[in-house]
Design a protein around this motif. Structure first.
Motif, mmCIF file in Angstrom:
data_model
loop_
_atom_site.group_PDB
_atom_site.id
_atom_site.type_symbol
_atom_site.label_atom_id
_atom_site.label_comp_id
_atom_site.label_asym_id
_atom_site.label_seq_id
_atom_site.Cartn_x
_atom_site.Cartn_y
_atom_site.Cartn_z
ATOM 1 N N ILE A 2 0.841 -1.203 0.000
ATOM 2 C CA ILE A 2 0.000 0.000 0.000
ATOM 3 C C ILE A 2 0.875 1.252 0.000
ATOM 4 O O ILE A 2 1.869 1.317 0.721
ATOM 5 C CB ILE A 2 -0.930 0.020 1.233
ATOM 6 N N GLU A 3 0.486 2.231 -0.817
ATOM 7 C CA GLU A 3 1.125 3.549 -0.805
ATOM 8 C C GLU A 3 0.030 4.588 -0.573
ATOM 9 O O GLU A 3 -0.768 4.870 -1.469
ATOM 10 C CB GLU A 3 1.848 3.820 -2.121
ATOM 11 N N PRO A 4 -0.045 5.163 0.634
ATOM 12 C CA PRO A 4 -1.090 6.147 0.931
ATOM 13 C C PRO A 4 -0.663 7.567 0.570
ATOM 14 O O PRO A 4 0.519 7.904 0.601
ATOM 15 C CB PRO A 4 -1.257 6.004 2.450
ATOM 16 N N ALA A 45 -2.930 5.513 -3.400
ATOM 17 C CA ALA A 45 -2.131 5.651 -4.616
ATOM 18 C C ALA A 45 -1.757 4.282 -5.162
ATOM 19 O O ALA A 45 -1.629 4.090 -6.368
ATOM 20 C CB ALA A 45 -0.877 6.465 -4.315
ATOM 21 N N LYS A 46 -1.616 3.315 -4.257
ATOM 22 C CA LYS A 46 -1.279 1.950 -4.656
ATOM 23 C C LYS A 46 -1.875 0.986 -3.650
ATOM 24 O O LYS A 46 -1.722 1.173 -2.442
ATOM 25 C CB LYS A 46 0.240 1.780 -4.723
ATOM 26 N N PRO A 75 -0.747 7.993 -12.250
ATOM 27 C CA PRO A 75 0.468 8.607 -11.700
ATOM 28 C C PRO A 75 0.395 10.128 -11.655
ATOM 29 O O PRO A 75 0.913 10.759 -10.729
ATOM 30 C CB PRO A 75 1.558 8.134 -12.665
ATOM 31 N N GLU A 76 -0.254 10.723 -12.650
ATOM 32 C CA GLU A 76 -0.392 12.183 -12.671
ATOM 33 C C GLU A 76 -1.250 12.670 -11.515
ATOM 34 O O GLU A 76 -0.928 13.680 -10.863
ATOM 35 C CB GLU A 76 -1.005 12.641 -14.005
ATOM 36 N N LEU A 77 -2.346 11.943 -11.250
ATOM 37 C CA LEU A 77 -3.231 12.337 -10.153
ATOM 38 C C LEU A 77 -2.544 12.147 -8.799
ATOM 39 O O LEU A 77 -2.713 12.966 -7.892
ATOM 40 C CB LEU A 77 -4.521 11.516 -10.209
ATOM 41 N N VAL A 78 -1.757 11.098 -8.674
ATOM 42 C CA VAL A 78 -1.014 10.854 -7.434
ATOM 43 C C VAL A 78 -0.035 11.993 -7.172
ATOM 44 O O VAL A 78 0.053 12.516 -6.048
ATOM 45 C CB VAL A 78 -0.260 9.503 -7.507
ATOM 46 N N ALA A 79 0.709 12.395 -8.209
ATOM 47 C CA ALA A 79 1.673 13.493 -8.061
ATOM 48 C C ALA A 79 0.958 14.797 -7.702
ATOM 49 O O ALA A 79 1.442 15.578 -6.875
ATOM 50 C CB ALA A 79 2.461 13.665 -9.365
ATOM 51 N N GLU A 80 -0.208 15.008 -8.307
ATOM 52 C CA GLU A 80 -0.973 16.232 -8.020
ATOM 53 C C GLU A 80 -1.432 16.268 -6.558
ATOM 54 O O GLU A 80 -1.309 17.298 -5.876
ATOM 55 C CB GLU A 80 -2.183 16.294 -8.954
ATOM 56 N N LYS A 81 -1.957 15.143 -6.057
ATOM 57 C CA LYS A 81 -2.443 15.091 -4.674
ATOM 58 C C LYS A 81 -1.286 15.185 -3.671
ATOM 59 O O LYS A 81 -1.443 15.793 -2.598
ATOM 60 C CB LYS A 81 -3.223 13.805 -4.444
ATOM 61 N N GLN A 82 -0.135 14.621 -4.015
ATOM 62 C CA GLN A 82 1.025 14.726 -3.144
ATOM 63 C C GLN A 82 1.503 16.172 -3.045
ATOM 64 O O GLN A 82 1.812 16.663 -1.953
ATOM 65 C CB GLN A 82 2.157 13.834 -3.664
ATOM 66 N N ALA A 83 1.557 16.856 -4.200
ATOM 67 C CA ALA A 83 1.973 18.256 -4.210
ATOM 68 C C ALA A 83 0.971 19.121 -3.442
ATOM 69 O O ALA A 83 1.361 20.042 -2.708
ATOM 70 C CB ALA A 83 2.104 18.747 -5.652
ATOM 71 N N GLU A 84 -0.301 18.806 -3.588
ATOM 72 C CA GLU A 84 -1.347 19.552 -2.873
ATOM 73 C C GLU A 84 -1.198 19.394 -1.361
ATOM 74 O O GLU A 84 -1.309 20.374 -0.608
ATOM 75 C CB GLU A 84 -2.709 19.048 -3.335
ATOM 76 N N PHE A 85 -0.912 18.162 -0.915
ATOM 77 C CA PHE A 85 -0.757 17.929 0.521
ATOM 78 C C PHE A 85 0.513 18.591 1.051
ATOM 79 O O PHE A 85 0.507 19.170 2.153
ATOM 80 C CB PHE A 85 -0.714 16.428 0.807
#
Length: 222
Positions: A94-96, A117-118, A166-176
């Motif tokens: 799991i990757e949260p 994310a995973k 992957p694009e959505l994961v990067a976006e949510k990580q940057a947002e957080f």
């Protein structure tokens, strides 16, 4: 000579008796047995008929409590990571990604604040202990009745339940990360303001103490 013919008669008799049993089974094998599980009350009453099932067109029912292939209802998953921690063979990966606010609710009303994310389950490592389904707080992780998932390549035993690109994961990580940076900045500003206020209070206290001493004016003894 007499024993010789006696042996022939016994052999022929045994052969005919065996053929009789065989022909009787052939006659009874005109129909197949009803495919019922061992829990069915009529399981041991079916003594005649073809036993072999025409798999995969016919299948015996599996128990409701059977441990077979794992499935995760990702919409009900809160990504708590309990299943991955309790797994004795580490077959759950799991990757949260934390969200800045509530992103929804599960079917039982639990708030969702983490993105998956995973969420991969490698069934080639699974020992079918069922511990992951026991600790799941929202009961989104279950064992299905699908027991026939044999493959030639073990990589096909890795089931992916995460539905984020992957694009959505990067976006949510940057947002957080941006949200966390703003919180840290706000904390730093609040700490600086508190320190400045404490300093000004310390500066005012001696001045007020001097003024109080001047007004009280105690006279020394002569």
């Amino acid at each position: 000579m007499k024993q010789y013919f006696k042996n022939i008669i016994q052999t022929s008799s045994s052969l005919l008796y065996g053929l009789k049993i065989t022909m009787r089974h052939f006659w009874q094998a005109r129909n197949s047995r009803k495919p019922v599980g061992v829990e069915d009350k009529t399981y041991f009453e079916q003594k005649d008929g073809i036993v072999t099932l025409q798999y995969p067109f016919e299948e015996l029912p599996v128990p409701d409590t059977g441990r077979y292939q794992l499935h995760n209802e990702i919409d009900d998953c809160i990504v708590c990571d309990k299943c991955a921690k309790v797994c004795p063979v580490n077959c759950i990966d799991i990757e949260p990604v934390r969200a800045v606010e509530e992103i929804g609710k599960t079917s039982d009303g639990t708030s969702k604040r983490i993105y998956a994310a995973k969420f991969d389950i490698d069934m080639s490592k699974c020992c079918f202990c069922g511990l992951c389904t026991v600790v799941c707080p929202t009961e989104c992780l279950t064992m299905t009745k699908d027991y026939d998932f044999s493959v030639f390549d073990l990589k096909e035993h890795n089931f992916e339940f995460g539905d984020m690109s992957p694009e959505l994961v990067a976006e949510k990580q940057a947002e957080f990360e941006a949200h966390q940076a703003e919180k840290e900045k706000a904390k730093a500003v609040a700490a600086a303001a508190k320190a400045e206020s404490a300093t000004s209070e310390e500066v005012q206290k001696p001045a007020s103490a001097k003024a109080t001493a001047g007004k009280g004016g105690f006279k020394p003894k002569v």
